[in-house]
Motif scaffolding. Structure first.
Motif, PDB file in Angstrom:
ATOM      1  N   ASP A 181       2.172  29.847   4.509  1.00 56.48           N
ATOM      2  CA  ASP A 181       2.421  29.993   3.079  1.00 56.48           C
ATOM      3  C   ASP A 181       3.805  29.449   2.752  1.00 56.48           C
ATOM      4  N   GLU A 182       3.985  28.152   2.932  1.00 52.87           N
ATOM      5  CA  GLU A 182       5.259  27.518   2.638  1.00 52.87           C
ATOM      6  C   GLU A 182       5.007  26.101   2.137  1.00 52.87           C
ATOM      7  N   SER A 183       6.025  25.537   1.529  1.00 56.80           N
ATOM      8  CA  SER A 183       5.893  24.206   0.949  1.00 56.80           C
ATOM      9  C   SER A 183       6.155  23.138   2.006  1.00 56.80           C
ATOM     10  N   ASN A 184       5.099  22.497   2.477  1.00 56.50           N
ATOM     11  CA  ASN A 184       5.216  21.411   3.440  1.00 56.50           C
ATOM     12  C   ASN A 184       4.282  20.295   2.977  1.00 56.50           C
ATOM     13  N   HIS A 185       4.839  19.284   2.320  1.00 57.18           N
ATOM     14  CA  HIS A 185       4.039  18.251   1.696  1.00 57.18           C
ATOM     15  C   HIS A 185       4.083  16.954   2.506  1.00 57.18           C
ATOM     16  N   LEU A 186       2.966  16.232   2.504  1.00 54.29           N
ATOM     17  CA  LEU A 186       2.922  14.927   3.159  1.00 54.29           C
ATOM     18  C   LEU A 186       3.775  13.945   2.355  1.00 54.29           C
ATOM     19  N   PRO A 187       4.792  13.330   2.963  1.00 53.00           N
ATOM     20  CA  PRO A 187       5.613  12.364   2.234  1.00 53.00           C
ATOM     21  C   PRO A 187       4.869  11.045   2.038  1.00 53.00           C
ATOM     22  N   LEU A 188       5.332  10.260   1.074  1.00 52.46           N
ATOM     23  CA  LEU A 188       4.750   8.949   0.850  1.00 52.46           C
ATOM     24  C   LEU A 188       4.891   8.085   2.093  1.00 52.46           C
ATOM     25  N   ARG A 189       3.862   7.308   2.380  1.00 54.04           N
ATOM     26  CA  ARG A 189       3.938   6.289   3.429  1.00 54.04           C
ATOM     27  C   ARG A 189       3.683   4.942   2.770  1.00 54.04           C
ATOM     28  N   THR A 190       4.640   4.042   2.902  1.00 49.61           N
ATOM     29  CA  THR A 190       4.571   2.747   2.236  1.00 49.61           C
ATOM     30  C   THR A 190       4.458   1.633   3.272  1.00 49.61           C
ATOM     31  N   VAL A 191       3.555   0.701   3.026  1.00 49.04           N
ATOM     32  CA  VAL A 191       3.364  -0.445   3.917  1.00 49.04           C
ATOM     33  C   VAL A 191       3.408  -1.723   3.087  1.00 49.04           C
ATOM     34  N   PHE A 192       4.292  -2.651   3.469  1.00 52.23           N
ATOM     35  CA  PHE A 192       4.372  -3.953   2.804  1.00 52.23           C
ATOM     36  C   PHE A 192       3.994  -5.043   3.796  1.00 52.23           C
ATOM     37  N   TYR A 193       3.179  -5.982   3.343  1.00 50.00           N
ATOM     38  CA  TYR A 193       2.796  -7.116   4.180  1.00 50.00           C
ATOM     39  C   TYR A 193       3.064  -8.415   3.429  1.00 50.00           C
ATOM     40  N   GLY A 194       3.653  -9.374   4.117  1.00 53.56           N
ATOM     41  CA  GLY A 194       3.854 -10.700   3.551  1.00 53.56           C
ATOM     42  C   GLY A 194       3.450 -11.741   4.570  1.00 53.56           C
ATOM     43  N   GLY A 195       2.877 -12.815   4.109  1.00 54.07           N
ATOM     44  CA  GLY A 195       2.446 -13.847   5.039  1.00 54.07           C
ATOM     45  C   GLY A 195       2.007 -15.093   4.298  1.00 54.07           C
ATOM     46  N   GLY A 196       1.378 -15.978   5.023  1.00 57.68           N
ATOM     47  CA  GLY A 196       0.912 -17.202   4.398  1.00 57.68           C
ATOM     48  C   GLY A 196       0.354 -18.179   5.409  1.00 57.68           C
ATOM     49  N   SER A 198       0.846  -1.195   0.000  1.00 59.83           N
ATOM     50  CA  SER A 198       0.000   0.000   0.000  1.00 59.83           C
ATOM     51  C   SER A 198       0.880   1.243   0.000  1.00 59.83           C
ATOM     52  N   VAL A 199       0.442   2.254  -0.738  1.00 59.83           N
ATOM     53  CA  VAL A 199       1.151   3.530  -0.778  1.00 59.83           C
ATOM     54  C   VAL A 199       0.149   4.632  -0.467  1.00 59.83           C
ATOM     55  N   PHE A 200       0.432   5.406   0.592  1.00 55.31           N
ATOM     56  CA  PHE A 200      -0.442   6.487   1.020  1.00 55.31           C
ATOM     57  C   PHE A 200       0.136   7.841   0.599  1.00 55.31           C
ATOM     58  N   HIS A 201      -0.722   8.822   0.400  1.00 61.04           N
ATOM     59  CA  HIS A 201      -0.335  10.188   0.002  1.00 61.04           C
ATOM     60  C   HIS A 201       0.436  10.156  -1.317  1.00 61.04           C
ATOM     61  N   LEU A 202      -0.113   9.428  -2.290  1.00 62.54           N
ATOM     62  CA  LEU A 202       0.558   9.246  -3.572  1.00 62.54           C
ATOM     63  C   LEU A 202       0.835  10.569  -4.272  1.00 62.54           C
ATOM     64  N   ASN A 203      -0.021  11.547  -4.078  1.00 66.37           N
ATOM     65  CA  ASN A 203       0.128  12.844  -4.747  1.00 66.37           C
ATOM     66  C   ASN A 203       0.881  13.873  -3.909  1.00 66.37           C
ATOM     67  N   ASN A 204       1.460  13.442  -2.778  1.00 63.84           N
ATOM     68  CA  ASN A 204       2.217  14.350  -1.891  1.00 63.84           C
ATOM     69  C   ASN A 204       1.484  15.669  -1.644  1.00 63.84           C
ATOM     70  N   PRO A 205       0.301  15.643  -1.055  1.00 71.11           N
ATOM     71  CA  PRO A 205      -0.468  16.882  -0.890  1.00 71.11           C
ATOM     72  C   PRO A 205       0.211  17.864   0.060  1.00 71.11           C
ATOM     73  N   LYS A 206       0.016  19.131  -0.228  1.00 66.89           N
ATOM     74  CA  LYS A 206       0.546  20.182   0.644  1.00 66.89           C
ATOM     75  C   LYS A 206      -0.296  20.240   1.908  1.00 66.89           C
ATOM     76  N   GLN A 207       0.383  20.227   3.073  1.00 62.81           N
ATOM     77  CA  GLN A 207      -0.319  20.245   4.355  1.00 62.81           C
ATOM     78  C   GLN A 207       0.358  21.264   5.264  1.00 62.81           C
ATOM     79  N   SER A 208      -0.076  22.502   5.165  1.00 65.34           N
ATOM     80  CA  SER A 208       0.511  23.537   6.013  1.00 65.34           C
ATOM     81  C   SER A 208      -0.442  24.716   6.089  1.00 65.34           C
TER      82      SER A 208
END
Length: 208
Positions: A118-133, A105-115
């Protein structure tokens, strides 16, 4: 599906409203299953400046802050709104007794501005990997290994462990099986910081 969140907190009455829509696609190829999902959403955030004071409002005459003084925060906005997009995919298959699965899963794919400034502060990507069986040892016992890796800018977390599931005979409580196991938690740049125990049970409709 639809996901709605409303949160209000603090002296400034920070209010965050989130509305996300979820859609998924599923494909079955032999003993393999492929899943893809997308979750676009919109976030509305605002706060009240009335409950706040700022350094420029310090009044030496009273030894405290005077809300009648100008705040000096000319670039401070009291509301922000932004589009946020999450995506994910998963696969599971069957190879003899072994039933592996993997998901990303990849969250904040578009790196939205969150501030509010009046400055550039974007949400970075958050990545989650799951493996199991699942791997049945016999008719009664099944091993359920799993791992989770999460990465959010410079922060990361790694969990690795397994459960052992024991099937039960038919009983009046309709409990299908009980399980127990552990998770080892670490970060690739950190020392091991937790060992997590897991216990639970399954009936025909749910897992506890």
């Amino acid at each position: 599906g639809i996901y709605i969140v409303n949160d209000n907190s603090g002296y400034a009455h920070l209010t965050v409203n989130k509305i996300y829509l979820s859609a998924a696609y599923h494909k079955f190829i032999g003993t393999n299953e492929i899943h893809f999902g997308i979750q676009p959403g919109y976030v509305f955030s605002n706060f009240s400046k009335d409950g706040l004071t700022f350094p420029d409002q310090y009044d030496p005459g009273i030894g405290g802050f005077n809300a009648d003084f100008p705040s000096g925060e000319n670039n401070l906005n009291d509301q922000i709104n932004y589009l946020d997009i999450n995506i994910g995919g998963a696969w599971n298959g069957e190879f003899g007794k072994l039933k592996p699965m993997a998901a990303l899963s990849v969250f904040h794919l578009n790196n939205p501005k969150q501030s509010f400034l009046d400055e550039s502060n974007h949400l970075p990507l958050r990545t989650v990997f799951y493996g199991g069986g699942e791997y049945p040892l016999n008719e009664k016992w099944t091993l359920l290994p799993h791992l989770i890796y999460m990465l959010h800018k410079n922060a990361n977390e790694f969990l690795l462990g397994t459960n052992a599931d024991m099937k039960l005979k038919e009983n009046g409580l309709k409990i299908k099986s009980v399980y127990g196991g552990f998770l080892y938690r670490d970060g690739f740049n950190l020392r091991m910081d937790a060992l997590i125990g897991i216990v639970g049970l399954k009936d025909r409709k749910s897992v506890v």
